[in-house]
Each structure stands twice: as C-alpha cells, then as structure tokens.
Motif scaffolding. Structure first.
Motif, PDB file in Angstrom:
ATOM      1  N   GLY A 169      -3.184  14.562  -7.172  1.00 49.95           N
ATOM      2  CA  GLY A 169      -4.208  13.561  -6.941  1.00 49.95           C
ATOM      3  C   GLY A 169      -5.284  13.581  -8.014  1.00 49.95           C
ATOM      4  O   GLY A 169      -6.275  12.886  -7.905  1.00 49.95           O
ATOM      5  N   ALA A 214      -8.609   6.355  -3.151  1.00 55.18           N
ATOM      6  CA  ALA A 214      -8.891   7.543  -2.356  1.00 55.18           C
ATOM      7  C   ALA A 214      -9.983   8.310  -3.100  1.00 55.18           C
ATOM      8  O   ALA A 214     -10.102   8.226  -4.317  1.00 55.18           O
ATOM      9  CB  ALA A 214      -7.643   8.399  -2.203  1.00 55.18           C
ATOM     10  N   ARG A 215     -10.761   9.049  -2.340  1.00 61.75           N
ATOM     11  CA  ARG A 215     -11.930   9.698  -2.922  1.00 61.75           C
ATOM     12  C   ARG A 215     -11.549  10.648  -4.056  1.00 61.75           C
ATOM     13  O   ARG A 215     -12.232  10.770  -5.043  1.00 61.75           O
ATOM     14  CB  ARG A 215     -12.657  10.461  -1.815  1.00 61.75           C
ATOM     15  CG  ARG A 215     -14.150  10.439  -1.940  1.00 61.75           C
ATOM     16  CD  ARG A 215     -14.785  11.245  -0.833  1.00 61.75           C
ATOM     17  NE  ARG A 215     -14.798  10.544   0.447  1.00 61.75           N
ATOM     18  CZ  ARG A 215     -14.960  11.176   1.613  1.00 61.75           C
ATOM     19  NH1 ARG A 215     -15.088  12.473   1.648  1.00 61.75           N
ATOM     20  NH2 ARG A 215     -14.979  10.501   2.742  1.00 61.75           N
ATOM     21  N   ARG A 216     -10.388  11.298  -3.878  1.00 62.64           N
ATOM     22  CA  ARG A 216     -10.010  12.300  -4.864  1.00 62.64           C
ATOM     23  C   ARG A 216      -9.705  11.674  -6.228  1.00 62.64           C
ATOM     24  O   ARG A 216     -10.074  12.206  -7.260  1.00 62.64           O
ATOM     25  CB  ARG A 216      -8.795  13.079  -4.372  1.00 62.64           C
ATOM     26  CG  ARG A 216      -8.734  14.448  -5.023  1.00 62.64           C
ATOM     27  CD  ARG A 216      -7.532  15.229  -4.618  1.00 62.64           C
ATOM     28  NE  ARG A 216      -7.346  15.285  -3.171  1.00 62.64           N
ATOM     29  CZ  ARG A 216      -6.444  16.072  -2.607  1.00 62.64           C
ATOM     30  NH1 ARG A 216      -5.685  16.840  -3.358  1.00 62.64           N
ATOM     31  NH2 ARG A 216      -6.282  16.084  -1.306  1.00 62.64           N
ATOM     32  N   LEU A 217      -9.034  10.512  -6.176  1.00 69.02           N
ATOM     33  CA  LEU A 217      -8.752   9.841  -7.437  1.00 69.02           C
ATOM     34  C   LEU A 217     -10.053   9.346  -8.058  1.00 69.02           C
ATOM     35  O   LEU A 217     -10.255   9.434  -9.265  1.00 69.02           O
ATOM     36  CB  LEU A 217      -7.777   8.682  -7.235  1.00 69.02           C
ATOM     37  CG  LEU A 217      -7.371   7.981  -8.525  1.00 69.02           C
ATOM     38  CD1 LEU A 217      -6.575   8.907  -9.428  1.00 69.02           C
ATOM     39  CD2 LEU A 217      -6.572   6.724  -8.236  1.00 69.02           C
ATOM     40  N   GLY A 245       0.830  -1.203   0.000  1.00 74.38           N
ATOM     41  CA  GLY A 245       0.000   0.000   0.000  1.00 74.38           C
ATOM     42  C   GLY A 245       0.859   1.245   0.000  1.00 74.38           C
ATOM     43  O   GLY A 245       2.053   1.193   0.277  1.00 74.38           O
ATOM     44  N   GLY A 246       0.255   2.357  -0.356  1.00 74.89           N
ATOM     45  CA  GLY A 246       0.953   3.628  -0.261  1.00 74.89           C
ATOM     46  C   GLY A 246       2.055   3.831  -1.275  1.00 74.89           C
ATOM     47  O   GLY A 246       2.929   4.665  -1.088  1.00 74.89           O
ATOM     48  N   THR A 250       2.432  15.685  -6.815  1.00 83.48           N
ATOM     49  CA  THR A 250       1.144  15.233  -7.296  1.00 83.48           C
ATOM     50  C   THR A 250       0.016  16.096  -6.752  1.00 83.48           C
ATOM     51  O   THR A 250       0.126  16.699  -5.701  1.00 83.48           O
ATOM     52  CB  THR A 250       0.888  13.779  -6.875  1.00 83.48           C
ATOM     53  OG1 THR A 250       1.048  13.692  -5.461  1.00 83.48           O
ATOM     54  CG2 THR A 250       1.854  12.839  -7.548  1.00 83.48           C
ATOM     55  N   ASP A 265      -9.777   0.116  -3.900  1.00 83.24           N
ATOM     56  CA  ASP A 265      -9.834   0.953  -2.705  1.00 83.24           C
ATOM     57  C   ASP A 265      -9.263   2.337  -2.989  1.00 83.24           C
ATOM     58  O   ASP A 265      -8.270   2.738  -2.399  1.00 83.24           O
ATOM     59  CB  ASP A 265      -9.022   0.255  -1.603  1.00 83.24           C
ATOM     60  CG  ASP A 265      -9.179   0.957  -0.266  1.00 83.24           C
ATOM     61  OD1 ASP A 265     -10.159   1.694  -0.107  1.00 83.24           O
ATOM     62  OD2 ASP A 265      -8.308   0.767   0.600  1.00 83.24           O
TER      63      ASP A 265
END
Lengths: 324, 364
Positions: B347, B47-50, B17-18, B345, B45
């Motif tokens: 995002g 992130a909301r922004r992506l 992850g990450g 970045t 899973d």
C-alpha cells in the motif's frame, strides 16, 4: 460442502426463518464480491422459508451473471424464491413519486417533464431519497438485502438524514428519513455487513469505515466479511514432509503439486496477516473462502456458512476461522 | 505505454472499485514524471495509506510527491466542499451574493456528502487544475463504477438545468417560444407534483437557490462547456483498469458501454492483479502417486489429492481470467493492454514503483 439437500435439518431451517433481520445492507468496495454475497444470503434466506428481496442500488451487470436474471423496477421473482428490484436510473424516483402522489401516471409526468425532470436529475439528493423511500415501503419482504454501491456511497446513505437536515427538517420526507435512520441504526432490525478482501488497501478502507461509523447514533456493522480468501488446506508441515519424499524419489509432478499447495498455504497465512487490522475494529470478522463450484451450488456454499454465523447463536456473531 | 503518456494531456482511469485503480493511476503518473513530464495525479477517493504514501493531506491543492529519483510528480485528493467553496469564491460577482450562496440551506446540504455533488465537484476541481496548474499531464482517478461514469455527465446535467429556457420556466420568468410552450403543456401539473413530492418549504428553497444560480449561470456554463470539451479533446486518453475475474469484467463491460454511449473512446486497458499462469497437470492417480512415494496412509493421500486439486483449480482460474480479459479487449477494440500480475502489496510508494515497472502496453 453443504448444498441444497446436504444443509441444515428442517427444524433448524424453520427455526432460522425467524432469525433473519428485516434488512441486510451489504457494502464494500466494488469488485470484492459484494453482489455474490448479497445474492448468496438472499438465496439461503429463501431456502429458510423467508421471503427475501434483493435490492440492487446500482446498475451492475454482475448480478445478471450470478443469478441469471436482472431485477426490474418493481419487485418480481428473480431466482429460486428470491425477489428482486432495481433502484437504478429513474426506477426509484418513479416509485417514490408514484407512492407519494398516489399516481404512477403523475410520477411519469413529473420525471418526463423537460424542466422538472431536468431539475430532479440534477439535484444531488433525489436518487438517495427515492432509494430510501423504496426501502421504507418494502416491508412485506424480509430480509430485504440491499446491494449498495461503493463504500463512500453507503456512507452517504447512512448519513442522509443529517446531510439533508438543512433543507428537510419537516414534512413527509424528513419524517421518512428520520424513521429510516433510526431503523437502519437499530441492530435488531438492520444488519450492516461490510465486504472486503484480504488486501492492504481494502482492509485499510474497511477499518476506516468502521472508525467513521463509531459515532453515537451511527450504524454499527454486524460483521465484516473477508471474501474470496484462499481456502485453508493441509498443514504446512505435512506438505513439507511429503514434498521432501517426492523430491528424494524424483516424483516431479507430485513435487510440483505440493510446491503449489505450499504456496497456497503461505498465501492463506499472508491473507490472515493482512486482514489482522480488521480484528481491531471490534466488529466480528467472517472468513469467506473462494469456492470451486459455480452457479447455485456456489451461492449455497458461500451463503450457508455466512448465514449460520450471522444468525445462529441467538444473533451473536462469532468469528469463523479468522481468529484461529 | 510511455508513448501514450508522452502525448496525452489528460489520462482518465476508469474501472470498477477494488481493482487497484488509484494505484494504477498513481503508477502511470509516476512513469510520466520519470519520463520528464510535469505530472499531477488527482485521486478522488484514495485509501488513507496511499494518500500518505503520496504525501497528500486532505487539501485539494496539489502537493509535490517526494520522489527518490528525478521527475516532477504532484498529487491531490478531492475535497468536494472545498472545491465548491473555491468555485463560488471565484465566480460570485460580489461578496453579498457569495454569502447568500454559502448560507443557503440547499448549498449546505448539497456541497457535502452526496454522490451527485461529488461528481460536480470533481469536474470543477479538474477544471481548476487545468486552468492554473501548468502541468504537462494530468492523470485522473475516478470514483468506482456508475458513480465514476456519472462524473462525466455532471457538466451536461448542469448545462441542461442551467439552460436559460429551463431555468427561466422553473423560475416563472420567460417561458416564450416553442420550448416554453412545450414546457407549459403539462407544466403546471408537473410543477404541482414536484411541490407535493418535495414539500412546499424545500420547493421554495430550491427555487430560491435556482435564482442564485441564474446569476452565476454564465460562469458555470462556461466552465461546464470547457470540461465537456476537455474530456473530448484529442489528447485525452481513457484507460480502463480492471481485474480479470468475472464480476469485475461484468462491471467493466457496463462502464465501457457507458463510455461508448458518451462517445468517449477507450484505447487502453490495464489488467491488474492477473493470476499467474499455471499449466494444468491433468488428473492425479492417487494410488500410483502414493506408491511412487512408498507411502500408503489415507492422510497422505488426502494431502496429495488436495495439492493436485488446488493446482488444477488455479490453472483453470488463471486460464479463464486471461481468456476473458483478452476477449474483452478484442470485442471492444482495445489495442493497448498491459498485464500486471498479483503482487504482494504494502500500500506504499514502493508498490507504485513496481506497478510502474510492469506497465508496458503491448503495441506501444
């Protein structure tokens, strides 16, 4: 940087031993330095005279590199006064079954049986329940530092009681889950620590997790740790002044050094900007710069300031650096 | 790189992850779409922004990503309960049985937020996208680390449980033959132990639920077999995505081992957020440097020293990162590697454009 003998005085250490919470849950996306921070906190706790147990929820090789040893399925000395135990594979399930059935042999029969063992392996909640049970039983250690897997997985842990309520509303497991849920939600007993990086996606995920943990009865994080940040160096103005001199005098190597340092200073400032949304969560933000040292010295260098921030001031966490 | 994306039918991105796995998966999908392939990226899973950058809501039905330029890119993110529900709708022989499943306490507990259920749901969802999507290429982003690898075990685990002999024995039906006799040996003890461990009520619920699964068994087995086969099909490519620092590479080693154990071959790696290469300038003679600038203050000396220390440290970290990643690829016989530097970045979709521009595997 304070290492083993340059750290806090003996009196402060003795005083601090009492301040370690019963449990510290460390979570965050993988690869953000979660295992390092868990190991660093356990090491400082051991130095404070506490009896820490480092609990690995996943099977990750990084811990082996960080501390030079791999935890086994029963608690055993891991390094420097820190005990370790692994919850990976069948280990937690066997420990769980052995405790409930009062027989390790019977636990092995259960896990090893073709049909029953297969059922246990296929059932969704078994691994989490077993892990929670092991955490419940290890009360002879404090703090128990749990190195949880990825964020989503940590959330599953924290919501286990509610998730399983349709099937487990009564009985020994339900009692255990209810008890653990209350204890994990009790900030006096459990410190939930979210590890993140100063990157947009990691920060977004952390703020999302904080939001979802805001429901009543849920676990409130003790702190957010921004790991591996760029160390804060000299002021940008000083760097610029010296750079102008170096440039005028034709000192190319020194100018290149200062250019690099200026970029680092800019990066550090940029990291603060990217991490800014974390302050909106209301959870204290701790800044944990990357360290140049390695091995035990690095763990102390990382763990000591974090332990100080987490434990000192009567348990009230204040921001270190992040707000300045 | 593009060659791989042109010939693959399924690209699976695996890594800790990450490390930017979701972004890399989306960037690979974007490249394929640009190259003219009808592509779908499945994120587990994000992130909301992506997710919002890709224009995907919470539904697990792929939606089309609004691209500036040409190309057909679709994206979806996993919604485990919805995937389970859709599967039961499709395979239940009648409405009565469907409702019994939906109302069963085991289903209600299991379909929600448990990692193992996520693994099952992800495989089922992938199956559905393949069966009905009509895509040239599907790029699958996986959950991090061990949960990600567990996903590949999900079909086999289900198959083991749904083995008629195992299921039959658990339900007290059948039990003949060699397997039945083997399970009978110690079986009564194991059964009583399981009952004592989980409690009588839950144990009865479990057996009742297994009875429902028995009816659905042929359909589930068929799907699980199809997914196991899909992962091993000749046009499936596994791509490791990782950072180059030691903790991430440790985790990656474990993942690569797990893939090898499952005979899932890895031919490509994307090294993400690689620190920029810096030449080590050597040690600094502070006095000489100060003198060359015509300065003599201790504060200035401290700045010069800090600058050289920082630069040397960065050089050391960068060199170590590159060596470690190259060594990893060599030792694992990964021929195609791409190096993506650290980017500032945001995002958003523009990150994907930049990563896509940088993803060019050495050796095609």
């Amino acid at each position: 940087m304070a290492v083993s003998d340059g750290g806090p005085s003996r009196d402060r250490i003795r005083d601090r031993r009492e301040r370690w919470p019963q449990r510290i849950l460390v979570t965050g996306k993988g690869g953000v330095g979660k295992s390092t921070i868990a190991a660093a906190l356990a090491l400082v706790a051991a130095r404070d005279g506490a009896q820490p147990l480092l609990m690995e929820a996943g099977a990750r090789a990084s811990l082996a590199r960080i501390v030079g040893a791999t935890p086994t399925d029963v608690p055993a000395p891991l390094f420097e006064g820190v005990y370790g135990v692994s919850l990976a594979g069948d280990a937690a399930l066997v420990a769980f079954a052995a405790d409930v059935l009062h027989s390790r042999r019977l636990a092995r029969v259960l896990v090893g049986h073709r049909a029953i063992g297969t059922l246990m392996a296929a059932m969704p909640a078994v691994a989490e329940v077993a892990a929670m049970h092991v955490l419940d039983r290890r009360r002879d250690y404090a703090p128990v530092v749990v190195d949880l897997e990825a964020t989503g997985h940590a959330q599953m842990w924290l919501e286990l009681r509610d998730t399983l309520s349709p099937v487990m509303s009564r009985g020994g497991i339900a009692d255990m889950l209810a008890r653990m849920h209350d204890e994990l939600a009790d900030p006096g007993r459990t410190a939930l620590v979210l590890v993140t990086r100063a990157e947009p996606l990691a920060v977004a995920e952390t703020t999302e997790l904080c939001e979802s943990l805001q429901q009543p009865g849920s676990v409130r994080p003790r702190a957010i740790i921004v790991a591996g940040t760029t160390p804060t160096g000299p002021a940008l103005a000083d760097i610029a002044r010296l750079r102008a001199v170096a440039d005028a005098r034709g000192a190319a190597a020194v100018r290149d050094d200062l250019d690099y340092l200026a970029r680092e200073a800019q990066r550090a400032a940029h990291e603060r900007e990217m991490a800014a949304p974390l302050h909106g969560t209301g959870v204290p933000v701790l800044w944990s710069p990357r360290v140049a040292s390695e091995g035990r010295a690095a763990l102390f260098a990382i763990g000591e300031p974090l332990a100080a921030a987490l434990l000192d001031h009567d348990g009230v966490v204040t921001s270190t650096g992040g707000d300045r | 790189m593009t060659a791989m994306l042109m010939e693959a039918g399924l690209v699976v991105c695996v890594g800790p992850g990450g490390v930017g796995k979701t972004s890399v998966a989306a960037a690979l999908a974007l490249m394929a779409a640009r190259a003219g392939r009808r592509t779908c990226v499945l994120t587990v899973d994000p992130a909301r922004r992506l997710a919002s950058a890709l224009g995907i809501g919470l539904a697990n039905v792929p939606t089309r990503v609004p691209l500036q330029a040409q190309g057909e890119l679709w994206a979806a993110m996993l919604d485990a309960p919805a995937s389970f529900a859709a599967m039961i709708e499709r395979i239940a022989p009648n409405a009565a049985l469907r409702d019994r499943v939906f109302e069963h306490p085991m289903y209600r507990a299991g379909a929600g937020g448990l990692s193992r259920s996520h693994a099952y749901a992800a495989m089922e969802w992938l199956h559905e996208v393949f069966a009905h999507g009509g895509y040239d290429l599907v790029v699958l982003d996986t959950p991090p680390a061990s949960v990600g690898v567990e996903m590949f075990d999900a079909p086999a685990r289900l198959l083991a449980l749904l083995d008629p002999k195992v299921l039959g024995w658990l339900l007290g039906k059948g039990g003949g033959g060699v397997a039945g006799r083997v399970m009978a040996g110690g079986g009564a003890i194991a059964r009583r132990a399981a009952q004592a461990l989980l409690g009588e009520g839950p144990w009865a619920d479990i057996l009742d639920f297994l009875g429902l699964l028995l009816v659905l068994q042929p359909a589930i087995v068929e799907r699980s077999n199809a997914m196991s086969a899909r992962l091993r099909q000749a046009d499936t490519r596994f791509v490791l995505v990782c950072r180059t620092d030691a903790p991430a590479l440790d985790d990656l080693g474990q993942i690569a081992d797990a893939l090898a154990e499952r005979s899932l071959p890895v031919g490509h790696a994307v090294w993400n957020r690689v620190p920029e290469a810096i030449d080590d300038p050597g040690a600094l003679d502070v006095d000489a440097a100060l003198a060359s600038l015509g300065l003599d203050s201790a504060d200035d000396a401290a700045v010069l020293r800090a600058a050289r220390t920082a630069r040397r440290e960065a050089a050391r970290i960068a060199a170590r990162a590159r060596t470690a990643a190259a060594q990893f690829a060599r030792s694992r016989r990964i021929v195609h590697t791409a190096w993506v530097p650290e980017l500032e970045t945001t995002g958003g979709l523009d990150d994907l454009e930049r990563i896509a521009g940088l993803l060019d595997f050495a050796g095609g």
